[in-house]
Design a protein around this motif. Structure first.
Motif, PDB file in Angstrom:
ATOM      1  N   ALA A  94       0.849  -1.182   0.000  1.00  0.00           N
ATOM      2  CA  ALA A  94       0.000   0.000   0.000  1.00  0.00           C
ATOM      3  C   ALA A  94       0.891   1.240   0.000  1.00  0.00           C
ATOM      4  O   ALA A  94       1.853   1.317   0.763  1.00  0.00           O
ATOM      5  CB  ALA A  94      -0.915   0.002   1.224  1.00  0.00           C
ATOM      6  N   TYR A 129      -7.066  -0.614  -6.172  1.00  0.00           N
ATOM      7  CA  TYR A 129      -6.049  -1.651  -6.291  1.00  0.00           C
ATOM      8  C   TYR A 129      -5.584  -1.711  -7.739  1.00  0.00           C
ATOM      9  O   TYR A 129      -6.377  -1.559  -8.669  1.00  0.00           O
ATOM     10  CB  TYR A 129      -6.586  -3.019  -5.873  1.00  0.00           C
ATOM     11  N   GLU A 139      -2.014  -1.317  -3.537  1.00  0.00           N
ATOM     12  CA  GLU A 139      -3.135  -0.464  -3.146  1.00  0.00           C
ATOM     13  C   GLU A 139      -2.646   0.979  -3.169  1.00  0.00           C
ATOM     14  O   GLU A 139      -1.573   1.281  -2.635  1.00  0.00           O
ATOM     15  CB  GLU A 139      -3.620  -0.830  -1.741  1.00  0.00           C
TER      16      GLU A 139
END
Length: 144
Positions: A94, A129, A139
């Motif tokens: 992420a 995503y 992400e």
């Protein structure tokens, strides 16, 4: 004993140039790349005759790196699914970003695909995503 920080995350890949291009487009920089072989790498991986290229990438001024590992003598593998995996274990990276729409647009020059769409989660984030090359899931999170 005290954990100090996460130093890096390693990813075994097949197409080093494609994966480096993906992460460069996302905004990471290459901080080093080298070919490795010999007893030390054989011992750390617990195998014989490993030959690999390792590339380290990170966010400018960031501390945590991504280590891309290309084995030159490994059996070919495949990750054909275009959807988010439901496997137990690590699933994605992420990244906190600015201007999620622009980042997604920039990634169109790579072999990546957006999964679903950019969504807004409450008044907190815009999220999406991305499936990058070789089944690498990322992400993107833009704080509102």
């Amino acid at each position: 004993m005290k954990l100090e920080k996460m130093d890096h995350v390693g990813i075994v890949i097949e197409d080093l140039e494609e994966v480096k291009h993906f992460f460069k487009t996302l905004g990471l920089e290459l901080i080093g790349e080298q070919n490795v072989n010999g007893e030390w790498i054989n011992n750390i991986y617990g195998v014989d005759a490993v030959e690999a290229t390792i590339a380290m990438m990170k966010i400018h001024n960031g501390e945590t790196a991504i280590e891309l590992i290309k084995f030159h003598n490994q059996v070919e593998t495949s990750n054909e699914t275009k959807y988010f995996p439901k496997n137990i274990g690590a699933s994605h990276f992420a990244f906190a970003i600015q201007n999620i729409e622009q980042v997604v647009e920039n990634l169109k020059s790579t072999s990546s695909n957006i999964i679903g769409e950019i969504i807004q989660y409450e008044d907190l984030y815009k999220l999406c995503y991305i499936k990058g090359p070789e089944g690498i899931f990322v992400e993107l999170a833009e704080k509102l």
